[in-house]
Design an enzyme around this catalytic site. Structure first.
Site, PDB file in Angstrom:
ATOM      1  CD  GLU A 182      -5.364  -0.218   2.211  1.00 55.35           C
ATOM      2  OE1 GLU A 182      -4.831  -0.112   3.319  1.00 55.35           O
ATOM      3  OE2 GLU A 182      -5.802  -1.276   1.770  1.00 55.35           O
ATOM      4  NE  ARG A 226      -3.219  -2.912   0.913  1.00 57.48           N
ATOM      5  CZ  ARG A 226      -3.674  -3.855   0.124  1.00 57.48           C
ATOM      6  NH1 ARG A 226      -3.397  -3.868  -1.164  1.00 57.48           N
ATOM      7  NH2 ARG A 226      -4.427  -4.806   0.615  1.00 57.48           N
ATOM      8  CG  ASP A 231      -8.143  -1.633   7.170  1.00 57.65           C
ATOM      9  OD1 ASP A 231      -7.168  -1.010   7.595  1.00 57.65           O
ATOM     10  OD2 ASP A 231      -8.096  -2.444   6.227  1.00 57.65           O
ATOM     11  CD  GLU A 238      -1.493   0.096  12.812  1.00 63.20           C
ATOM     12  OE1 GLU A 238      -0.970  -0.718  13.601  1.00 63.20           O
ATOM     13  OE2 GLU A 238      -2.094  -0.261  11.779  1.00 63.20           O
ATOM     14  CD  GLU A 276      -5.919  -7.954   6.747  1.00 56.93           C
ATOM     15  OE1 GLU A 276      -4.761  -7.540   6.635  1.00 56.93           O
ATOM     16  OE2 GLU A 276      -6.925  -7.288   6.457  1.00 56.93           O
TER      17      GLU A 276
HETATM   18  C1  GCU Z   1      -5.307  -3.159   5.523  1.00 63.04           C
HETATM   19  C2  GCU Z   1      -4.455  -3.268   4.313  1.00 63.04           C
HETATM   20  C3  GCU Z   1      -3.524  -4.434   4.364  1.00 63.04           C
HETATM   21  C4  GCU Z   1      -2.810  -4.480   5.700  1.00 63.04           C
HETATM   22  C5  GCU Z   1      -3.776  -4.434   6.824  1.00 63.04           C
HETATM   23  C6  GCU Z   1      -3.088  -4.321   8.165  1.00 63.04           C
HETATM   24  O1  GCU Z   1      -6.279  -4.175   5.503  1.00 63.04           O
HETATM   25  O2  GCU Z   1      -5.234  -3.395   3.156  1.00 63.04           O
HETATM   26  O3  GCU Z   1      -2.594  -4.278   3.346  1.00 63.04           O
HETATM   27  O4  GCU Z   1      -2.039  -5.602   5.764  1.00 63.04           O
HETATM   28  O5  GCU Z   1      -4.578  -3.278   6.682  1.00 63.04           O
HETATM   29  O6  GCU Z   1      -3.150  -3.228   8.737  1.00 63.04           O
HETATM   30  O7  GCU Z   1      -2.480  -5.255   8.629  1.00 63.04           O
END
Ligand code: GCU
Length: 690
Positions: A408, A170, A380, A402, A308
């Protein structure tokens, strides 16, 4: 040779002839800088560069006080230099927080002096940059008395570099500036990055992306695995990092790494990474020893776990306390810290609910050297979100805030979007108005707390993809240093250093900057609390999570009857995670702030808002207003032609043209989508009905 990239706010343009220049020359042509440390080498270099540029002649750098001059600049600790000791109260200097400094004017043996002092070398670095900033903004320095201390002890950049892939997650500013394979060779650009960061008080950089393994990589794809960021913990790479860490050290910046929770298996070949396994515990301890042998001032580890696709304690039937604490114990003997991200989701239907549910019950259980790093909102990095309910409700835990420097969800650096007003809204938010009354900004002042800015420049000439996005890097750091600064103050500093001090230019650029965020919110969300809708249907804005319209209902709660999510007592109870006064305010659509209305409530399309307009009409109007405002900002920018340098003028002008075009696409896409569901025409007939 001039580097082939921009110097951002460190331009140091020459001061024109006149009294101000004479005054600067009298006090700063001669600089006496203490000899002691490597940081002071950085100070000397910066003075040479900054004073040389602004005074229009090379300064003389002295190793003892010059006696045959009208005035001089002295930079050093009171202990190092008598000139300094007699200008200040030594106890006051000794009492300053780490990084604090004083800039003052005095006299020494009948000679006027300008003194920059601190008790630490990093304070001298920051003080020097502050002095140069004053001069770049053409402020008088002949009679100053400035005392500064950072509000937050840790002011970090989460540099989302994908080592070995040469890319930035990003990033939107081109390839990675770091070439990890070539380390320990250093590029000049690393030093200039360190200068930019130190100039605004950043004191830690996490070198790699929190996604230390490639999300979605197939098991067994060894070629891709070779390219994963967790490898930085391998001895061969740690050894390469030492030179880079030492370069950052000169600017008072500590080096950190994002690590993979599965590292004991991946790097160490153990059978498990279970945080409660004694071999795992030992492995982390040995790894930490190794890191500190190589980088004695190493800052610590940042971890994205159970999120994720990144592994975490849940893979081993353990919880986040077990996970964070095993790392904390390893770092503790060395004074290192674990930054453990709260961005965990997956097990709840609505991710807004999960963080508080997961982390609040763990309050008080994290080790002293763990900081739980929480995004400002529960979703997010959306253009606007409510403030995460975690803030103010984990009093026994060190928290980190954070913020995303990268845009993004705010136009990905093709669009201008100045984040400082958004961050001010976050920082000024009262987390418990009828209870302890602490604002978000009050939560990050104690040892172990701090701020983490996500992003990181790339290889583009302008570092940030969009020239105006440099202001987000600048502004983030200034707020981490002093969250009481106003948006206007920060913008003014940045604009003057970047575009010069012509009042018309400053006013126009400032007005444009301040207009961008509200416009982006309007054309990308409709302005009343929807999120995750920036889909322009083209491949141009790639490197972005852009749920297509088929996924929108999950985010927006859209139906034929209405729109919005019931994150309230009728729905999933998210609003009830806040302290009572806030929970009540959010729970009732009448008292819920309009800008967050659909975040908390599913409302009929024809529900009337305070001004008598319906929900759907408000959405239409805001979408159109956002585009019109962007056109106006673009036109304003055009008036600057010839008033600022052509390269930056043209770049921003071209980007504004694209922004206007995209904004129009988003507006059309969204307004038509709303119409398809609501089947209520726009009162002004702008939205097609066939
Ligand atoms: C967002 C972003 C991801 C990132 C994630 C995070 O979802 O799209 O690229 O990894 O935030 O903060 O871990």
């Amino acid at each position: 040779m001039q580097p082939d990239y921009d110097d951002c706010w460190l331009r140091y343009d020459e001061v024109p002839d006149g009294d101000l220049r004479e005054s600067y020359r009298r006090l700063c042509t001669h600089a006496y800088v203490a000899e002691e440390s490597r940081e002071l080498g950085a100070v000397r270099e910066e003075l040479r560069r900054g004073l040389g540029g602004m005074l229009g002649r090379d300064p003389h750098l002295w190793q003892h006080p010059p006696r045959t001059v009208d005035g001089f600049l002295a930079v050093g600790t009171p202990g190092d230099m008598d000139v300094v000791a007699q200008a200040v109260d030594e106890d006051e200097i000794a009492d300053l927080d780490e990084g604090g400094y004083v800039i003052t004017t005095s006299e020494w043996e009948g000679i006027d002096t300008l003194v920059v002092t601190a008790s630490s070398d990093s304070g001298l670095v920051y003080g020097t940059f502050h002095l140069l900033r004053l001069m770049a903004a053409r402020e008088p320095v002949a009679d100053v008395d400035i005392v500064e201390e950072p509000a937050s002890p840790d002011r970090l950049i989460n540099h989302w570099d994908n080592p070995f892939r040469g890319s930035m997650e990003r990033g939107y500013a081109g390839q990675s500036i770091f070439d990890f394979e070539r380390l320990p060779d250093l590029r000049e650009r690393y030093r200039d990055y360190a200068r930019l960061l130190a100039s605004v008080g950043i004191n830690g950089v996490i070198l790699n992306n929190v996604n230390t393994q490639i999300p979605g990589r197939e098991e067994g794809n060894e070629a891709m695995e070779e390219l994963e960021g967790w490898r930085l913990l391998e001895t061969r790479y740690l050894e390469k990092l030492t030179g880079l860490a030492s370069l950052f050290r000169r600017y008072g910046i500590q080096t950190y790494l994002s690590v993979n929770f599965g590292a004991p298996e991946k790097v160490g070949d153990l059978d498990t990474s279970d945080p409660n396994d004694s071999e795992v515990e030992q492995w982390w301890a040995q790894k930490a020893d190794e890191v500190y042998d190589l980088i004695p001032d190493f800052g610590g580890f940042l971890v994205k776990a159970d999120s994720e696709g990144q592994p975490g304690p849940y893979n081993y039937d353990a919880d986040h306390v077990d996970g964070a604490n095993v790392l904390a114990r390893a770092l503790e003997p060395h004074g290192g810290r674990v930054w453990w991200r709260a961005f965990v989701y997956g097990s709840h239907k609505d991710r807004a609910v999960q963080q508080y549910d997961t982390f609040e019950p763990l309050d008080g259980e994290f080790h002293d050297n763990v900081t739980v790093q929480v995004k400002n909102g529960p979703i997010d990095f959306q253009p606007r979100e409510p403030i995460s309910p975690v803030f103010g409700q984990m009093p026994e835990t060190d928290l980190g805030l954070e913020l995303q420097i990268t845009g993004e969800y705010t136009g990905q650096h093709v669009h201008a979007c100045y984040h400082v007003p958004m961050w001010k809204e976050v920082l000024e938010f009262d987390t418990d108005p009828e209870g302890h009354g602490k604002r978000v900004k009050d939560l990050f002042t104690d040892e172990g707390t701090g701020m983490a800015g996500v992003g990181g420049p790339g290889e583009d000439r302008n570092w940030t993809g969009h020239y105006l996005a440099q202001a987000n890097l600048y502004g983030y750091a200034r707020l981490a240093w002093d969250p009481d600064l106003t948006t206007a103050e920060i913008t003014d500093e940045w604009v003057k250093q970047t575009f010069g001090t012509d009042p018309d230019v400053v006013e126009t650029v400032t007005e444009i900057m301040h207009g961008t965020w509200p416009a982006v919110i309007d054309y990308s969300t409709g302005g009343i609390g929807l999120m995750h809708m920036m889909y322009n249907g083209s491949a141009y804005l790639e490197n972005h999570y852009d749920p297509g319209p088929e996924e929108w209902p999950g985010y927006t709660g859209i139906t034929e009857d209405g729109i919005g999510k019931d994150r309230n007592s009728k729905g999933n109870g998210y609003a009830q995670q806040y302290p009572e006064a806030l929970a009540e305010m959010y729970d009732d659509p009448e008292s819920c702030p309009e800008e967050l209305l659909l975040f908390f409530h599913h409302l009929p399309w024809d529900h009337e808002l305070d001004d008598g307009r319906t929900v759907v009409q408000t959405l239409y109007d805001n979408l159109y207003a956002g585009v019109e405002e962007t056109q106006r900002l673009r036109d304003e920018w055009r008036t600057l032609e010839g008033e600022i340098d052509d390269e930056r003028w043209r770049h921003v002008a071209e980007r504004f043209d694209e922004q206007v075009e995209h904004a129009g696409v988003w507006r059309d896409r969204l307004s038509e989508y709303f119409y398809e569901h609501a089947e209520i025409p726009d009162e002004q007939g702008r939205v097609p009905t066939d």
